[in-house]
Motif scaffolding. Structure first.
Motif, PDB file in Angstrom:
ATOM      1  N   SER A 187       0.747  -1.251   0.053  1.00 28.49           N
ATOM      2  CA  SER A 187       0.072   0.039  -0.139  1.00 28.49           C
ATOM      3  C   SER A 187       0.805   1.276   0.152  1.00 28.49           C
ATOM      4  O   SER A 187       2.113   1.207   0.196  1.00 28.49           O
ATOM      5  CB  SER A 187      -0.876   0.039   1.264  1.00 28.49           C
ATOM      6  OG  SER A 187      -0.242   0.037   2.561  1.00 28.49           O
ATOM      7  N   GLY A 214      -7.182   2.932  -5.848  1.00 24.73           N
ATOM      8  CA  GLY A 214      -7.398   3.970  -4.700  1.00 24.73           C
ATOM      9  C   GLY A 214      -7.580   5.087  -5.003  1.00 24.73           C
ATOM     10  O   GLY A 214      -7.529   5.561  -6.077  1.00 24.73           O
ATOM     11  N   TYR A 219      -3.788   3.961  -1.128  1.00 18.59           N
ATOM     12  CA  TYR A 219      -3.615   3.276  -2.361  1.00 18.59           C
ATOM     13  C   TYR A 219      -3.108   1.896  -2.166  1.00 18.59           C
ATOM     14  O   TYR A 219      -2.406   1.784  -1.404  1.00 18.59           O
ATOM     15  CB  TYR A 219      -2.737   4.084  -3.426  1.00 18.59           C
ATOM     16  CG  TYR A 219      -3.172   5.416  -3.929  1.00 18.59           C
ATOM     17  CD1 TYR A 219      -4.070   5.530  -4.861  1.00 18.59           C
ATOM     18  CD2 TYR A 219      -2.896   6.609  -3.068  1.00 18.59           C
ATOM     19  CE1 TYR A 219      -4.350   7.028  -5.519  1.00 18.59           C
ATOM     20  CE2 TYR A 219      -3.335   7.871  -3.373  1.00 18.59           C
ATOM     21  CZ  TYR A 219      -4.021   8.008  -4.506  1.00 18.59           C
ATOM     22  OH  TYR A 219      -4.607   9.347  -4.735  1.00 18.59           O
TER      23      TYR A 219
END
Length: 537
Positions: A187, A214, A219
């Motif tokens: 992430s 995202g 994201y």
């Protein structure tokens, strides 16, 4: 380095504030005779007080390790719009006058005063103590993004205090597992909403990014390593996306996802090591299977595969395979498990069944993911040998070695024989079904009182040949008589070849004739009225 900055204030200002990260002195809301412009920079920057009169005040500040262009200020003053309110202005040295930065009101009774002269936050604490407001300023400068946060609290009827003062930059951070074992989730997070963020913004080594999704500050994506034995690195490139003020993202810290710990394969036979690539089979470690008689003989050997490393050893399905000149004479009867945990073992079983005499050679290979021993292979050998094989029949029926149940069908149960009228004979055939000469053939009986060998077998029989043995049953007394026949030879696993025999001895018949209950002697030539041989007149 010391500098002086002049600020133009349109209203009287409140009392002096304390240094950054400390609660400021109480501020008189209704009247003020002094203003304070407090600078903040990086975490190690200093705070200095500024004094003046009227509407112009000088502020002295010192920076230590941060460039002066990143230094900003906050001003606290009585609200020009309303009594009992306080305004806080965020100012940048590169800006004109004291026009500040639009605030983000995070909580509490704060609002944008919509003042045409400056941009700031207005605090309306009311008349009682305890009202609190948290404010965050955001500004961009030189391609970088900064934040300035603090809390205003009414501490008494006529005073307010500032606390939790902090300065920070826009940050970006990639989160990923410490170690990979195939594709893994990762992430990317910012401490503000961003736009234009894409998978291509992330520099990756030894891997590819997929499933990037995202928005705003968060994201997610998947990383698939190109080489499972090597680490993967991830880092966000700077200046690839923008925040709400047009500032660019910084470079993130480099994240390294370590490769899984390596496995290490080791193979033994008969508890003795077998080197990878060995070309010298040995009976000690079972790579020399020894001899097996053709065409039906076989030898089975078990090899142990150990994972002496710290990572999972993967073999896959049907990892064991055979190759080489005589590979067809060997077969894998038990495959190892598809994976072997660190410190664990699995076994592979190989059968040698030669199709011809002499040395029979092959190579056993074990597929695996060891970095330097894949496949793990070594030479194996065995010898196809010839040997005699004894078999005995009676009445053309096979008699099993060790048979203990005589039967009429195979001649092992002899016909009942009168003890006074001679013997009964039975012929047994000794066959050599092997591929070498059957030698040193000798037959013997366990009961020589009632049985006898009248015809002995030949001393040797060529491969595929036969000889016979004749046994006579001549019981001495009445009743069941038992015994066994034993045939010694050079057969490797049926020496001697034995089976049980039996027969029953019976008594001779005796005739007697009487007349008038008187015996008549056989051959009597003198008739008599007593035995009715003289019939009278």
């Amino acid at each position: 380095m010391l500098k002086n900055i002049s600020y133009r204030l349109s209203k009287s200002v409140v009392s002096l504030l304390l240094a950054l990260l400390f609660v400021v002195p109480a501020l008189t809301v209704t009247t003020a005779t002094k203003a304070e412009a407090q600078p903040f920079t990086c975490a190690d920057a200093s705070i200095a007080e500024g004094y003046g009169s009227g509407t112009s005040y000088n502020v002295s500040y010192a920076t230590r390790s941060c460039p002066s262009s990143t230094t900003a200020y906050y001003n606290v003053r009585n609200s020009p719009n309303s009594t009992n309110r306080v305004e806080v202005v965020m100012e940048l040295p590169v800006w004109d006058g004291d026009r500040g930065v639009n605030p983000t009101i995070e909580s509490g009774p704060c609002f944008d005063p919509n003042d045409s002269f400056f941009k700031g936050a207005e605090f309306n604490p009311g008349t009682g103590a305890g009202a609190s407001c948290t404010i965050s300023y955001k500004y961009a400068e030189g391609g970088s993004r900064y934040f300035f946060d603090f809390t205003m609290t009414r501490t008494a009827t006529t005073t307010i205090a500032l606390s939790n003062i902090s300065a920070r930059e826009l940050t970006a951070a990639i989160t990923a597992p410490a170690q990979h074992s195939g594709a893994f989730a990762a992430s990317l997070a910012f401490n503000d909403n961003m736009s234009g963020v894409a998978a291509g913004d992330i520099a990756v080594t030894n891997g590819t990014i997929s499933g990037f999704s995202g928005s705003g500050s968060s994201y997610n994506f998947t990383v698939t390593p190109n080489n499972g034995a090597n680490p993967v690195t991830l880092q966000l490139n700077p200046g690839t996306s923008t925040d709400t003020l047009g500032g660019n993202n910084p470079r993130s810290l480099l994240v390294t996802v370590a490769a899984p710990p390596p496995p290490e394969i080791d193979i033994t036979g008969n508890s003795n090591p077998i080197a990878d690539g060995s070309t010298t089979p040995s009976a000690t470690n079972f790579t020399d299977f020894g001899s097996a008689v053709i065409p039906a003989g076989s030898v089975s050997r078990t090899f142990t595969i150990a994972n002496t490393g710290s990572g999972l050893l993967t073999l896959g399905t049907n990892a064991a395979s055979l190759s080489g000149t005589n590979a067809a004479d060997f077969s894998v009867t038990t495959q190892p498990s598809t994976t072997i945990a660190a410190g664990a073992t699995s076994t592979v079983v190989v059968l040698f069944a030669p199709s011809a005499a002499g040395a029979r050679d092959a190579t056993l290979s074990i597929a695996n993911d060891d970095s330097n021993e894949s496949p793990y292979d070594f030479a194996i050998t065995g010898t196809g040998s010839t040997a005699p094989e004894i078999n005995v029949t009676g009445n053309s029926q096979n008699i099993i070695d060790g048979d203990t149940t005589p039967a009429v069908a195979d001649g092992t149960r002899f016909a009942s024989t009168n003890i006074a009228s001679g013997a009964t004979s039975q012929t047994f055939t000794i066959q050599n079904t092997g591929n070498a000469t059957l030698t040193t053939i000798v037959a013997s009986l366990s009961n020589t009182t009632d049985f006898s060998i009248t015809t002995s077998p030949a001393a040797s029989v060529a491969a595929g040949g036969s000889t016979t043995i004749v046994v006579a049953f001549d019981p001495v007394t009445v009743g069941l008589k038992t015994g066994s026949i034993s045939i010694t030879s050079n057969d490797s696993d049926e020496n001697p070849y034995t089976f049980a025999i039996e027969g029953t001895g019976t008594a001779a018949p005796e005739i007697d004739m009487t007349g008038n209950s008187v015996s008549i002697v056989d051959g009597d030539s003198s008739p008599s009225l007593a035995d009715y041989t003289d019939f009278g007149t």
